[in-house]
Design a protein around this motif. Structure first.
Motif, mmCIF file in Angstrom:
data_model
loop_
_atom_site.group_PDB
_atom_site.id
_atom_site.type_symbol
_atom_site.label_atom_id
_atom_site.label_comp_id
_atom_site.label_asym_id
_atom_site.label_seq_id
_atom_site.Cartn_x
_atom_site.Cartn_y
_atom_site.Cartn_z
ATOM 1 N N GLU A 59 0.972 -1.199 -0.082
ATOM 2 C CA GLU A 59 -0.048 -0.109 -0.014
ATOM 3 C C GLU A 59 0.873 1.188 0.049
ATOM 4 O O GLU A 59 0.444 2.350 -0.124
ATOM 5 N N LEU A 60 2.166 1.118 -0.026
ATOM 6 C CA LEU A 60 2.948 2.257 -0.072
ATOM 7 C C LEU A 60 3.182 2.601 -1.722
ATOM 8 O O LEU A 60 3.210 1.749 -2.438
ATOM 9 N N GLU A 61 3.105 3.880 -1.853
ATOM 10 C CA GLU A 61 3.198 4.322 -3.314
ATOM 11 C C GLU A 61 4.862 4.377 -3.639
ATOM 12 O O GLU A 61 5.611 5.044 -2.963
ATOM 13 N N TYR A 62 5.101 3.860 -4.823
ATOM 14 C CA TYR A 62 6.400 3.832 -5.292
ATOM 15 C C TYR A 62 6.543 3.657 -7.051
ATOM 16 O O TYR A 62 5.486 3.103 -7.298
ATOM 17 N N SER A 63 7.544 4.152 -7.416
ATOM 18 C CA SER A 63 7.939 3.790 -8.972
ATOM 19 C C SER A 63 8.866 3.188 -9.467
ATOM 20 O O SER A 63 9.021 2.620 -10.336
ATOM 21 N N ASN A 64 9.994 2.815 -8.227
ATOM 22 C CA ASN A 64 10.872 2.144 -8.720
ATOM 23 C C ASN A 64 11.674 1.573 -7.503
ATOM 24 O O ASN A 64 11.100 1.787 -6.348
ATOM 25 N N ALA A 65 12.729 0.907 -7.453
ATOM 26 C CA ALA A 65 13.275 0.263 -6.484
ATOM 27 C C ALA A 65 13.958 1.262 -5.309
ATOM 28 O O ALA A 65 13.479 1.082 -4.046
#
Length: 266
Positions: A59-65
């Motif tokens: 549920e955390l928003e992220y776009s890459n490692a």
């Protein structure tokens, strides 16, 4: 009642038999644990979690490692919703170690000041960005020791990154999983490391990849700390927790990550 679907029990049994964790810590602690569940019960529990949420997501928003790593570091003693609110602006300004290092600790602090312990976290995010550039050419390493050597990164954070970003069968024990492991007598332990080792020894291999998310979401939305929502639980008939209030599981239908329709806020 939960509808049973024919599945190859012999294969499940073999998988359960091969669940000994391969971590050095688990190998060193070759003690057996006693749980009130059979191998078939445990396989059934995680099979139901899989049917309920086939592809669970963080549920955390992220776009890459890198943004995942930063978000997990920021999530310590903070809610995912609170972290997401702060990181939307932060990641819009910097979503690589180079950009984050250039942004600097003071600017990072301004972006995340709504999060608990934000001063120390801003210092760690700036430092780990610089460390990634200096030690790993700006890439997040797929290696536990290298991850844990970064500022602000401990075993739990490393487990999340290895699992979510790299698909490894790791299990990060947060407060929800620690509670469930002990409350359900599924993997009793006095420390998060003990619960982690015991879970990895018991969970059948086909389910280890997503067990982390299934257990977190179950603890967050169903098996809550103050009062479990047993009427929304898909494993209520198997559960051995003393606080259980019913034996009838909810209808087993695929659900997206998030609270089941019948769950209410604690």
């Amino acid at each position: 009642m939960v509808e049973k679907i024919d599945k190859p029990v012999p294969r499940v049994k073999r998988a359960v038999a091969k669940t000994a964790a391969k971590t050095p810590k688990a190998r060193a602690a070759k003690r057996s644990i006693t749980v009130p569940y059979t191998a078939e019960d445990i396989a059934e529990i995680f099979w139901r979690f899989q049917v309920q949420r086939p592809e669970p997501e963080s549920e955390l928003e992220y776009s890459n490692a890198f943004t995942l790593l930063v978000a997990v570091v920021l999530s310590a003693q903070a809610t995912d919703a609170g972290v997401n609110k702060a990181t939307r602006g932060l990641f819009a300004a910097a979503d690589t170690p180079e950009a984050m290092a250039a942004l600097g600790e003071e600017a990072i602090r301004e972006h995340i000041k709504t999060i608990g312990l934000y001063r120390n976290k801003a210092k760690n995010v700036a430092a780990l960005s610089e460390a990634l550039i200096a030690r790993h050419e700006g890439a997040v390493p797929n290696d536990r020791a290298a991850l844990e050597a970064l500022p602000g990164v401990g075993r739990k954070t490393a487990n999340v990154v290895l699992n979510v970003a790299f698909g490894e069968e790791t299990l990060a024990v947060d407060t929800h999983i620690f509670r469930i492991g002990n409350r359900l007598h599924l993997a009793p332990g006095k420390t998060p490391d003990e619960v982690e080792d015991n879970l990895l020894r018991l969970i059948p291999q086909p389910y280890r990849r997503h067990a982390h998310h299934w257990l977190i979401l179950h603890g967050r939305y169903v098996c809550k700390a103050r009062k479990p929502v047993c009427e929304a639980c898909v494993i209520a008939d198997l559960c051995m927790a003393e606080v259980k209030t019913c034996d009838v599981p909810a209808a087993l239908t695929p659900l997206p990550p998030g609270p089941p329709p019948s769950a209410t806020a604690a």
